[in-house]
Design an enzyme around this catalytic site. Structure first.
Site, PDB file in Angstrom:
ATOM      1  N   ASP A  63     -22.468 -33.946 -19.616  1.00 12.86           N
ATOM      2  CA  ASP A  63     -21.585 -33.203 -18.701  1.00 12.86           C
ATOM      3  C   ASP A  63     -22.365 -32.889 -17.416  1.00 12.86           C
ATOM      4  OD1 ASP A  63     -19.953 -31.509 -17.401  1.00 12.86           O
ATOM      5  OD2 ASP A  63     -19.681 -30.100 -19.056  1.00 12.86           O
ATOM      6  N   ASP A  70     -15.960 -14.495   1.380  1.00 11.42           N
ATOM      7  CA  ASP A  70     -15.552 -15.365   0.295  1.00 11.42           C
ATOM      8  C   ASP A  70     -16.407 -15.040  -0.907  1.00 11.42           C
ATOM      9  OD1 ASP A  70     -13.503 -17.042   0.798  1.00 11.42           O
ATOM     10  OD2 ASP A  70     -14.711 -18.381   2.043  1.00 11.42           O
ATOM     11  N   ARG A 104      -8.967 -32.320 -21.723  1.00 16.17           N
ATOM     12  CA  ARG A 104      -9.560 -31.086 -21.232  1.00 16.17           C
ATOM     13  C   ARG A 104     -10.754 -30.651 -22.081  1.00 16.17           C
ATOM     14  NH1 ARG A 104      -5.076 -27.188 -21.544  1.00 16.17           N
ATOM     15  NH2 ARG A 104      -4.411 -28.658 -23.111  1.00 16.17           N
ATOM     16  N   MET A 105     -11.458 -31.635 -22.602  1.00 16.78           N
ATOM     17  CA  MET A 105     -12.646 -31.365 -23.407  1.00 16.78           C
ATOM     18  C   MET A 105     -13.687 -32.413 -23.075  1.00 16.78           C
ATOM     19  SD  MET A 105     -11.403 -30.330 -27.186  1.00 16.78           S
ATOM     20  CE  MET A 105     -10.592 -31.890 -27.477  1.00 16.78           C
ATOM     21  N   SER A 106     -14.922 -32.067 -23.361  1.00 11.24           N
ATOM     22  CA  SER A 106     -15.957 -33.091 -23.301  1.00 11.24           C
ATOM     23  C   SER A 106     -16.776 -32.951 -24.571  1.00 11.24           C
ATOM     24  CB  SER A 106     -16.828 -32.876 -22.061  1.00 11.24           C
ATOM     25  OG  SER A 106     -17.489 -31.635 -22.159  1.00 11.24           O
TER      26      SER A 106
END
Lengths: 678, 568
Positions: A339, A302, A378-380
């Site tokens: 974040d 993996d 879809r942002m911070s």
């Protein structure tokens, strides 16, 4: 990984092994080692001959010495096996120590708990574990999350998190809960847990011979049968030539010719291989899996967790306008403060480094409002001081900026394309309607992984990386790590498919896995290594469990597998090559009186016929204890080409096996005549 | 040694190699069902035969069916030949009016020809009618050779097939071998032989008056056709007792060369067939090279011994230089040496000199050639099988020593293959040791000996090495036409034959079922010189370890005693 090698050369191991080697003289036990069983049978005959000598008043000096040394030959072989068993038991005991003392809190049907001994636990029992408890047996976390100290098993001091549901739900008996409260479902009866299974495999009586070991055993038995016939018929040929050969000398010749060296050490080699696995913190479900490891030519890995650290990390900031780097760093730092994702944290670390603020504590400025990441935006980012600082993917930030009617500069697209083309992920950072620049998020390789992959290639093993990433990202990592091939955009079923395809083409495939969705692929692979930290399903599907949960240890596993085979092959070659010198000692000894011309075969110039036979027998016996350390340690494996490796081992064990006994027998002969033994 | 002699020793192996390669390629084509220049002529015949015997050429057999068909066919052939000898007195083509052959001789002969041994306890021209020679012996010369070749092709298929249950169709392999390989070669060789003066007639023996006025009976018969197949099929059973030393079987140096070449050709070509069918020609070359190295090594020792001559004759002033005793003057030492070496490495057994008269060390070389189980080129088919068995043993050890579970040509070698290969290698050795020791310690065995001491021992060992290895050449000096030897050598021949072929087919079946492991850098290349070296070593070591004591007491002791003036 910490190798816990036990020094076997201590009285506490040697003495029990000696006793054990005498117990193993019982023919019912000896029969599992057919070559040595035949040696025992003919040795009994020599003993009877000695008794007859005594009764009939003949000199017993020679026959007695032959008989004694033959007994030593058997005892030495038994000693090697007993020593290897002792080593295995000690190795296992050191792993097992904690578990026998532990107690368990079993959860009763009505909800309460009772305290019972860990040994009373059964498969399916639910137990409660709290801070400081030792986990009494192998199991799976059913409820809760806990921090667990696995150092007793793995030697790794950093605690690990085990939680229900995910791929990290497996717990091992003997480890300790540091903090947290979990309910664990016991998955193995105490007698069946991995360690117990392993202990069973290092104990000779219960040990199942591997297919290769059985094939080699058959070869040794065939050689033995052939030599029995050579020796028996020799009596008649000699009689025709007018030479009478005594039974004792024929038996001495037979035992010298028989492959006693390999026959005697064969069980010890197999057990010692298992011992080495334990040393490396591997637990094997079968000896077969270990030998197959030596044959593996394809390894599936993996990407995440095996080749890379698992998370993408910020490695570079690219400012849109030259001279405005500082603003970009600040904006990046601020937007990521709240974040909590690994990516976000890595941006903070990188920004701090760029701003030379390492170590200083950064807090969100007064009056600021965090804008957390959501699926819609879809942002911070952060709203502060009238500014809106945002960080996000190209599409999201473009929409954010263009909503304000601003056109996207051409250069932004170029930067984004450049980052993506190198297999990294670009994030854009904007302050209000202005795009400040981009962050490069990159997969970071585990330390030393490319070196290990290169070594795999040297061993002739092809490495294949599997990842769900897009082909571009996958190709970048593949090239960086140096894997031979990769499969991108893989679904869980892809692994199984891939293994089947390779097996169909005749390859032997190894697979390393930890997740439940790896289980089918693990079950299909020839060598399936499950991380101990993995799920119960993965561990059950595997045939080897790595207690350290360190995927790069596959190399050690392959080496151990190869070592077992090489040691067998080397000692077989050595054993057979030895026969030449023994012939040159014994055949002239038998016929020299009747036919003095045959003296030219006596190239060792041995002192007398009796001494020649006795020297050969003593050499044959003594070579076994002399080789025990080699059998237990294993012949070292060198990652050379197959031809170079063969040339090397043929040189050492073939040519060496041819020459050494000439010197050895001569030295023993000199000692015998000095001591006037015959 | 003269330049001419050197030239012979070097040129012959060279010519053999040059001829064997295309022959091997041709056979590969025949057995892969490909078209060759003979297809237009022979395929109608082939199809007719299949229809006649209701054989479906498309039908594939498992190894067990293949082995069963082969064994039944072989046994029935042996039974027919046995009966034919018993009733030959009542049948036509018997101008010499020979009666029934003695039962034990007939049994021995039937087994001998059926197993491609062609050990001859009898004297052909004084025992067998022309019908027996042609319909019995010659037919078996064809079929016994074809059986061996078919079996080796089945083994090759075991290596090339992947996860397959079948290894070919025995009847097809048999038919193709006879039609496409043996018959064309025999026709060519027979014509050349006839042109050189080998007789081919159905007339009875000729009575001639010699120069001194005495009467001499010159035996003739359908010789050329039988000689051709006895060489090509590595059978070796001569029409005359003197075999290829007889002027009517082998009149000129050209026929000698041709007979020599034809006895080695197919056996030497089969490794190349293996390479071609594997699509790995270097593998074929490697196996061939191992055989050639062993062949040349033996030839070297042998030629050196015979060239040096006998120290005793030299001392007595009777002869000096090369050992001419027992050799035909028209062939000389070198050609006799090459012939003897070739006939013992293959399972041919035709002779053009008296092996009994060779010097002891030469005898040692010949016995070693046979004792290791006829693997240096060997019998047609069985030689390749034997060498592949040694290769399995070699790779079992080599595989272990490089840390892989053993494999050969991409096939994993496990318990079953290992055991079968060992059976193939060890059974002939055990047979010769056991039967020789029985012969040497019984009155019946000793009574037939022509010599005493170590030479007597050599005679017995040679006889059983020759029969267990299905060689058939005789050391002479041993009167083998007794009930004891007829029965014991029959036992040796029949066990020696089937203990090679049946396990070989079992290996083929087991290998065909396996996958083919792809080559990686960790694979030991079985085309390398190291492989050839190791294979040669394994053959020599196994042979040496088994026969060290008995060869010491036989030829080696005789050699040492000869040096001090003792002969037997």
């Amino acid at each position: 990984m910490k190798s816990k090698k036990i020094n076997i050369w201590q009285t506490k191991f040697i003495l029990p092994a000696l006793t054990e080697s005498l117990k193993k003289l019982n023919p019912l036990i000896m029969i599992s080692s057919p070559v040595m069983f035949i040696v025992e049978l003919v040795t009994i005959v020599t003993t009877v001959i000695v008794v007859f000598d005594i009764v009939s008043g003949r000199s017993i000096a020679f026959d007695l010495q032959i008989s004694l040394w033959l007994w030593f030959t058997i005892i030495f072989a038994n000693f090697a096996e007993a020593l290897a068993e002792g080593q295995g038991r000690a190795q296992a005991d050191s792993l097992k120590k904690n578990r026998s003392e532990s107690v368990a809190k079993r959860i009763l049907n009505h909800g309460g708990t009772e305290i019972i001994s860990a040994l009373q636990l059964k498969k399916g029992d639910m137990i409660l574990l709290e801070d400081g408890d030792t986990i009494p047996g192998d199991g799976e976390v059913a409820v809760g999350t806990a921090l667990i100290d696995e150092s007793a098993i793995t030697g790794e001091s950093a605690p690990v998190i085990r939680e229900s549901g995910g791929d990290r739900s497996g717990v091992t008996g003997g480890t300790r809960v540091l903090s947290g409260k979990i309910t664990v479902r016991i998955t193995a009866n105490p007698g069946e847990s991995f360690l117990d299974q392993m202990i069973g495999m290092v104990e000779g009586a219960k040990r199942q011979k591997t297919p290769n070991e059985r094939a080699l055993n058959m070869l040794l038995i065939s050689l033995t049968v052939l030599f029995v016939i050579v020796v028996v018929t020799l009596k008649y040929f000699a009689a025709y030539m007018g030479v009478h050969v005594t039974v004792a000398i024929l038996i001495a010749l037979l035992v010298c010719l028989m492959p006693t060296t390999i026959g005697g050490l064969l069980p010890a080699i197999g057990i010692a291989g298992m011992d080495r696995l334990l040393q490396y913190n591997f637990i094997a479900m079968s000896g077969r899996a270990v030998e197959a490891a030596g044959d593996v030519d394809i390894v599936l890995m993996d990407k995440t967790g095996t080749i890379t650290l698992g998370n993408r990390m910020a490695t570079e900031f690219i400012a849109l306008t030259e001279g405005k780097e500082k603003e970009l760093f600040h904006a990046a730092l601020l937007s990521s403060l709240a974040d909590d994702t690994p990516e976000g944290r890595s941006i903070v670390v990188l920004a701090k480094e760029k701003l030379e603020m390492r170590g200083s504590d950064i807090r969100a400025p007064e009056g600021s409002v965090f804008f957390p990441f959501s699926a819609e935006s879809r942002m911070s980012g952060i709203d502060w001081n009238g500014h809106r600082i945002r960080k996000g993917s190209f599409d999201a930030v473009r929409d954010f900026v263009s909503a304000k009617g601003k056109q996207l500069p051409q250069k932004v697209q170029e930067i984004v394309a450049a980052i993506a083309s190198e297999g990294s992920t670009p994030l854009l950072i904007a302050q209000d309607e202005e795009i400040l620049g981009a962050v490069r998020l990159k997969d970071v390789l585990k330390e030393g992984i490319s070196g290990r992959i290169a070594k795999l290639r040297q061993m002739g093993i092809k490495s294949i990386m599997i990842t769900g990433d897009n082909p571009l990202t996958a190709a970048t990592i593949a090239a960086e790590a140096g894997v031979d091939d990769f499969v991108a955009e893989a679904k869980p079923a892809t692994k199984l498919e891939l293994i089947r395809n390779y097996q169909e083409k005749g390859h032997l495939v190894a697979m390393i896995g930890d997740g439940t969705n790896d289980a089918p692929a693990l079950a299909q692979a020839d060598v399936a290594v499950a991380m101990n930290a993995g799920t119960q399903a993965a561990r059950e599907a595997a045939n080897i469990v790595d207690l350290d949960s360190n995927p790069t240890k596959l190399l050690d596993l392959v080496e151990i597998g190869k070592q077992i085979l090489i040691t067998r092959g080397a000692l077989t070659t050595f054993s057979v090559a030895n026969d030449v010198a023994k012939y040159f000692a014994i055949i002239p000894a038998i016929f020299i009186v009747g036919y003095p011309q045959l003296r030219i075969l006596d190239i060792m110039h041995l002192s007398s016929p009796e001494s020649a036979v006795l020297s050969a027998v003593i050499f044959n016996a003594m070579i076994i204890p002399a080789l025990i350390p080699l059998a237990l340690r294993g012949v070292r494996y060198h990652p050379l080409s197959a031809s170079a490796l063969l040339r090397r081992n043929l040189g050492i064990y073939g040519l060496g096996g041819l020459m050494l006994p000439f010197a050895g027998i001569k030295i023993i002969d000199v000692l015998i005549s000095m001591l006037h033994l015959v | 040694m003269t330049t001419g002699n050197w030239l012979c020793l070097i040129l012959f192996p060279l010519i053999l190699t040059i001829m064997a390669f295309p022959m091997g390629e041709y056979m590969a084509k025949v057995f892969s069902g490909g078209r060759s220049f003979l297809t237009p002529v022979l395929s109608p015949v082939e199809r007719f035969l299949y229809r006649l015997f209701a054989v479906d050429p498309k039908e594939e057999m498992s190894w067990k069916t293949y082995a069963l068909s082969l064994v039944l066919f072989n046994i029935i052939g042996i039974a027919v030949l046995f009966l034919l000898q018993l009733i030959q007195g009542f049948l036509p083509f018997n101008p010499q009016q020979f009666g029934a052959v003695r039962w034990d001789t007939a049994l021995n002969t039937a087994i001998s020809f059926g197993t491609n041994t062609n050990w001859q306890a009898y004297s052909g021209e004084q025992t067998m009618s022309y019908l027996t020679q042609m319909l019995g012996l010659t037919v078996q010369n064809f079929t016994s050779a074809a059986i061996g070749i078919a079996a080796s092709i089945a083994v090759i298929r075991g290596f090339i097939r992947k996860s397959a249950a079948a290894i070919g169709n025995f009847w097809v392999d048999l038919t193709r071998t006879v039609l496409y390989i043996l018959l064309p070669l025999v026709i060519i060789v027979s014509f050349v032989l006839v042109s050189q003066g080998v007789v081919q007639t159905l007339s009875p023996s000729i009575e001639a008056t010699t120069l001194e006025g005495g009467k001499q009976v010159i035996a003739v018969g359908p010789v050329a056709s039988q000689v051709a197949i006895k060489q090509i099929g590595t059978n070796g059973g001569g029409f005359f007792n003197a075999n290829s030393a007889h002027p009517l079987e082998n009149p000129t140096p050209l026929t000698d060369f041709l007979e020599l070449l034809s006895l080695l050709l197919i056996a030497a070509a089969l490794p190349f067939t293996l390479g071609a069918m594997l699509k790995n020609r270097r593998q074929g070359v490697a196996i061939f090279a191992a055989m050639m190295v062993l062949y040349l090594a033996g030839l070297g020792v042998f030629a050196w011994t015979e060239m040096r001559g006998s120290p005793l004759l030299e001392k007595a002033g009777v002869a000096s230089g090369m050992n001419m005793e027992g050799k035909e003057a028209r062939f000389g030492v070198v050609n006799s040496v090459i012939f003897a070496q070739s006939t013992t490495v293959t399972s041919c057994g035709a002779v053009n000199s008296m092996h009994d008269s060779l010097l002891p060390l030469s005898g040692l070389v010949l016995m070693f050639n046979m004792a290791i189980g006829e693997v240096i080129f060997g019998g047609v088919g069985t030689g390749l099988i034997g060498m592949l068995s040694y290769a399995i043993l070699t790779m079992f050890l080599a595989g272990l020593m490089i840390g892989r579970t053993p494999e050969l040509m991409g096939k994993k070698l496990e318990l079953f293959e290992m055991v079968m290969a060992v059976v193939i290698i060890v059974t002939p050795a055990i047979l010769q040791l056991v039967l020789s020791s029985v012969a040497i310690s019984t009155q019946a065995g000793i009574a037939s000996l022509g010599n005493t001491g170590p030479h007597g021992l050599s005679e017995i060992i040679y006889a059983f090495a020759s029969t267990s290895g299905n060689n058939g050449s005789a050391f002479a000096g041993l009167n083998a036409n007794t009930i004891f030897y007829n029965l014991t050598t029959s036992l040796a021949m029949i066990i020696g034959r089937f203990s090679t072929i049946i396990p070989a087919l079992a290996i083929a079946g087991a290998l065909a079922q396996k996958k083919i492991v792809p080559v990686s850098t960790a694979t030991f290349p079985t085309t390398s010189s190291l492989f050839i070296f190791m294979l040669v070593c394994v053959v020599i070591v196994v042979g040496a370890l088994t026969f060290f004591p008995v060869f010491t007491l036989g030829p080696l002791l005789e050699h040492l005693l000869m040096a001090v003036g003792k002969t037997f």
